[in-house]
Scaffold this motif. Sequence first.
Motif, PDB file in Angstrom:
ATOM      1  N   ASP A  88      22.991 -15.094 -66.828  1.00  0.00           N
ATOM      2  CA  ASP A  88      22.548 -14.268 -67.942  1.00  0.00           C
ATOM      3  C   ASP A  88      21.206 -13.687 -67.551  1.00  0.00           C
ATOM      4  O   ASP A  88      20.373 -14.393 -66.970  1.00  0.00           O
ATOM      5  CB  ASP A  88      22.378 -15.089 -69.231  1.00  0.00           C
ATOM      6  CG  ASP A  88      23.681 -15.322 -69.972  1.00  0.00           C
ATOM      7  OD1 ASP A  88      24.712 -14.706 -69.593  1.00  0.00           O
ATOM      8  OD2 ASP A  88      23.679 -16.116 -70.923  1.00  0.00           O
ATOM      9  N   VAL A  89      21.005 -12.417 -67.846  1.00  0.00           N
ATOM     10  CA  VAL A  89      19.722 -11.763 -67.597  1.00  0.00           C
ATOM     11  C   VAL A  89      19.244 -11.196 -68.922  1.00  0.00           C
ATOM     12  O   VAL A  89      19.972 -10.463 -69.592  1.00  0.00           O
ATOM     13  CB  VAL A  89      19.830 -10.644 -66.541  1.00  0.00           C
ATOM     14  CG1 VAL A  89      18.497  -9.941 -66.368  1.00  0.00           C
ATOM     15  CG2 VAL A  89      20.321 -11.207 -65.217  1.00  0.00           C
ATOM     16  N   THR A  90      18.023 -11.537 -69.285  1.00  0.00           N
ATOM     17  CA  THR A  90      17.446 -11.046 -70.528  1.00  0.00           C
ATOM     18  C   THR A  90      16.392  -9.998 -70.201  1.00  0.00           C
ATOM     19  O   THR A  90      15.493 -10.241 -69.397  1.00  0.00           O
ATOM     20  CB  THR A  90      16.826 -12.199 -71.337  1.00  0.00           C
ATOM     21  OG1 THR A  90      17.851 -13.167 -71.603  1.00  0.00           O
ATOM     22  CG2 THR A  90      16.243 -11.710 -72.648  1.00  0.00           C
ATOM     23  N   ILE A  91      16.552  -8.829 -70.813  1.00  0.00           N
ATOM     24  CA  ILE A  91      15.543  -7.772 -70.731  1.00  0.00           C
ATOM     25  C   ILE A  91      14.570  -8.050 -71.866  1.00  0.00           C
ATOM     26  O   ILE A  91      14.950  -8.006 -73.037  1.00  0.00           O
ATOM     27  CB  ILE A  91      16.163  -6.373 -70.889  1.00  0.00           C
ATOM     28  CG1 ILE A  91      17.252  -6.139 -69.842  1.00  0.00           C
ATOM     29  CG2 ILE A  91      15.090  -5.297 -70.827  1.00  0.00           C
ATOM     30  CD1 ILE A  91      18.117  -4.910 -70.117  1.00  0.00           C
ATOM     31  N   VAL A  92      13.333  -8.360 -71.526  1.00  0.00           N
ATOM     32  CA  VAL A  92      12.325  -8.727 -72.529  1.00  0.00           C
ATOM     33  C   VAL A  92      11.412  -7.527 -72.760  1.00  0.00           C
ATOM     34  O   VAL A  92      10.816  -7.001 -71.816  1.00  0.00           O
ATOM     35  CB  VAL A  92      11.510  -9.961 -72.076  1.00  0.00           C
ATOM     36  CG1 VAL A  92      10.490 -10.333 -73.132  1.00  0.00           C
ATOM     37  CG2 VAL A  92      12.439 -11.134 -71.782  1.00  0.00           C
ATOM     38  N   ASN A  93      11.302  -7.131 -74.029  1.00  0.00           N
ATOM     39  CA  ASN A  93      10.446  -6.006 -74.416  1.00  0.00           C
ATOM     40  C   ASN A  93       9.318  -6.515 -75.322  1.00  0.00           C
ATOM     41  O   ASN A  93       9.469  -6.530 -76.546  1.00  0.00           O
ATOM     42  CB  ASN A  93      11.260  -4.931 -75.142  1.00  0.00           C
ATOM     43  CG  ASN A  93      10.406  -3.758 -75.571  1.00  0.00           C
ATOM     44  OD1 ASN A  93       9.271  -3.604 -75.124  1.00  0.00           O
ATOM     45  ND2 ASN A  93      10.941  -2.933 -76.449  1.00  0.00           N
ATOM     46  N   PRO A  94       8.187  -6.933 -74.743  1.00  0.00           N
ATOM     47  CA  PRO A  94       7.084  -7.431 -75.562  1.00  0.00           C
ATOM     48  C   PRO A  94       6.180  -6.316 -76.113  1.00  0.00           C
ATOM     49  O   PRO A  94       5.176  -6.605 -76.754  1.00  0.00           O
ATOM     50  CB  PRO A  94       6.309  -8.318 -74.586  1.00  0.00           C
ATOM     51  CG  PRO A  94       6.530  -7.670 -73.261  1.00  0.00           C
ATOM     52  CD  PRO A  94       7.916  -7.090 -73.318  1.00  0.00           C
ATOM     53  N   THR A  95       6.555  -5.058 -75.878  1.00  0.00           N
ATOM     54  CA  THR A  95       5.703  -3.936 -76.270  1.00  0.00           C
ATOM     55  C   THR A  95       5.865  -3.625 -77.756  1.00  0.00           C
ATOM     56  O   THR A  95       6.731  -4.156 -78.436  1.00  0.00           O
ATOM     57  CB  THR A  95       6.053  -2.669 -75.464  1.00  0.00           C
ATOM     58  OG1 THR A  95       7.319  -2.173 -75.894  1.00  0.00           O
ATOM     59  CG2 THR A  95       6.084  -2.958 -73.964  1.00  0.00           C
ATOM     60  N   ASN A  96       5.053  -2.693 -78.224  1.00  0.00           N
ATOM     61  CA  ASN A  96       5.110  -2.233 -79.609  1.00  0.00           C
ATOM     62  C   ASN A  96       6.056  -1.046 -79.794  1.00  0.00           C
ATOM     63  O   ASN A  96       6.068  -0.431 -80.853  1.00  0.00           O
ATOM     64  CB  ASN A  96       3.711  -1.839 -80.087  1.00  0.00           C
ATOM     65  CG  ASN A  96       2.793  -3.030 -80.181  1.00  0.00           C
ATOM     66  OD1 ASN A  96       3.215  -4.133 -80.544  1.00  0.00           O
ATOM     67  ND2 ASN A  96       1.528  -2.835 -79.837  1.00  0.00           N
ATOM     68  N   CYS A  97       6.820  -0.710 -78.747  1.00  0.00           N
ATOM     69  CA  CYS A  97       7.700   0.458 -78.782  1.00  0.00           C
ATOM     70  C   CYS A  97       9.143   0.056 -78.504  1.00  0.00           C
ATOM     71  O   CYS A  97       9.404  -0.866 -77.728  1.00  0.00           O
ATOM     72  CB  CYS A  97       7.274   1.467 -77.720  1.00  0.00           C
ATOM     73  SG  CYS A  97       5.579   2.035 -77.891  1.00  0.00           S
ATOM     74  N   ASN A  98      10.071   0.781 -79.117  1.00  0.00           N
ATOM     75  CA  ASN A  98      11.487   0.577 -78.820  1.00  0.00           C
ATOM     76  C   ASN A  98      11.816   1.179 -77.458  1.00  0.00           C
ATOM     77  O   ASN A  98      11.336   2.273 -77.129  1.00  0.00           O
ATOM     78  CB  ASN A  98      12.373   1.239 -79.874  1.00  0.00           C
ATOM     79  CG  ASN A  98      12.249   0.590 -81.231  1.00  0.00           C
ATOM     80  OD1 ASN A  98      11.749  -0.522 -81.357  1.00  0.00           O
ATOM     81  ND2 ASN A  98      12.704   1.289 -82.245  1.00  0.00           N
ATOM     82  N   ILE A  99      12.650   0.500 -76.679  1.00  0.00           N
ATOM     83  CA  ILE A  99      13.146   1.057 -75.420  1.00  0.00           C
ATOM     84  C   ILE A  99      14.347   1.929 -75.771  1.00  0.00           C
ATOM     85  O   ILE A  99      15.330   1.449 -76.347  1.00  0.00           O
ATOM     86  CB  ILE A  99      13.569  -0.057 -74.442  1.00  0.00           C
ATOM     87  CG1 ILE A  99      12.358  -0.905 -74.045  1.00  0.00           C
ATOM     88  CG2 ILE A  99      14.231   0.546 -73.201  1.00  0.00           C
ATOM     89  CD1 ILE A  99      12.721  -2.141 -73.234  1.00  0.00           C
ATOM     90  N   LEU A 100      14.272   3.208 -75.427  1.00  0.00           N
ATOM     91  CA  LEU A 100      15.345   4.143 -75.735  1.00  0.00           C
ATOM     92  C   LEU A 100      16.354   4.261 -74.595  1.00  0.00           C
ATOM     93  O   LEU A 100      17.535   4.500 -74.830  1.00  0.00           O
ATOM     94  CB  LEU A 100      14.765   5.512 -76.073  1.00  0.00           C
ATOM     95  CG  LEU A 100      13.748   5.507 -77.224  1.00  0.00           C
ATOM     96  CD1 LEU A 100      13.154   6.885 -77.415  1.00  0.00           C
ATOM     97  CD2 LEU A 100      14.394   5.000 -78.505  1.00  0.00           C
ATOM     98  N   ASP A 101      15.883   4.134 -73.361  1.00  0.00           N
ATOM     99  CA  ASP A 101      16.736   4.176 -72.166  1.00  0.00           C
ATOM    100  C   ASP A 101      16.178   3.201 -71.152  1.00  0.00           C
ATOM    101  O   ASP A 101      14.949   3.104 -70.991  1.00  0.00           O
ATOM    102  CB  ASP A 101      16.736   5.561 -71.508  1.00  0.00           C
ATOM    103  CG  ASP A 101      17.592   6.565 -72.233  1.00  0.00           C
ATOM    104  OD1 ASP A 101      18.744   6.226 -72.560  1.00  0.00           O
ATOM    105  OD2 ASP A 101      17.111   7.693 -72.446  1.00  0.00           O
ATOM    106  N   ILE A 102      17.078   2.516 -70.450  1.00  0.00           N
ATOM    107  CA  ILE A 102      16.660   1.661 -69.348  1.00  0.00           C
ATOM    108  C   ILE A 102      17.769   1.670 -68.306  1.00  0.00           C
ATOM    109  O   ILE A 102      18.949   1.627 -68.647  1.00  0.00           O
ATOM    110  CB  ILE A 102      16.316   0.228 -69.802  1.00  0.00           C
ATOM    111  CG1 ILE A 102      15.716  -0.577 -68.638  1.00  0.00           C
ATOM    112  CG2 ILE A 102      17.513  -0.460 -70.417  1.00  0.00           C
ATOM    113  CD1 ILE A 102      15.028  -1.859 -69.077  1.00  0.00           C
TER     114      ILE A 102
END
Length: 165
Positions: A88-102
């Motif tokens: 399992d791989v978790t993409i962690v987004n600790p920022t204050n912004c939504n990720i729209l594309d990755i």
Amino acid sequence: MKSIVLVLLGLLLTVAFVCAQNSEEFNDAVARGRPPYSCPGNCGGEHTCHVKDNKCNCYDHGHYREVYLVFKCINSWVDCGRTYTQYDVTIVNPTNCNILDIYIGYDYSFRLRDSSSLWNMVRISPGVMTLPSYQESINAHASYTFGFIIEGNRQPNLSILYIRF
């Protein structure tokens, strides 16, 4: 009968030629540092393209730390003499912004067991995967997990190629 076989052979050769050309175009684009997605800063193949507020920053692979990947080995087993490992791989987004594309890149070490051995991500071209259509974004201060089963027991090389907030 002979003419039908010749027509079918001609069609098969045409399809093979077109597929080979598309593959060559992709490989040529990657060799010149053009990823299969649009990066406004022309970061190139050896960099992570980070787009926020329509401004692009380029980071060397492995040096972009704002969003990161966490690997978890779920299990490993041998079947018919071949070793398989589930991650399992978790993409962690600790920022204050939504990720729209990755877009996540991978290399030869990412050898899937079969075509059904990747879930919650889609491969869009050789060496590149992205979020499936049902996952439109990764919210701020959230994470998203995908999984796969590979041949072997070595953790594959994955890196963030492109991210847009």
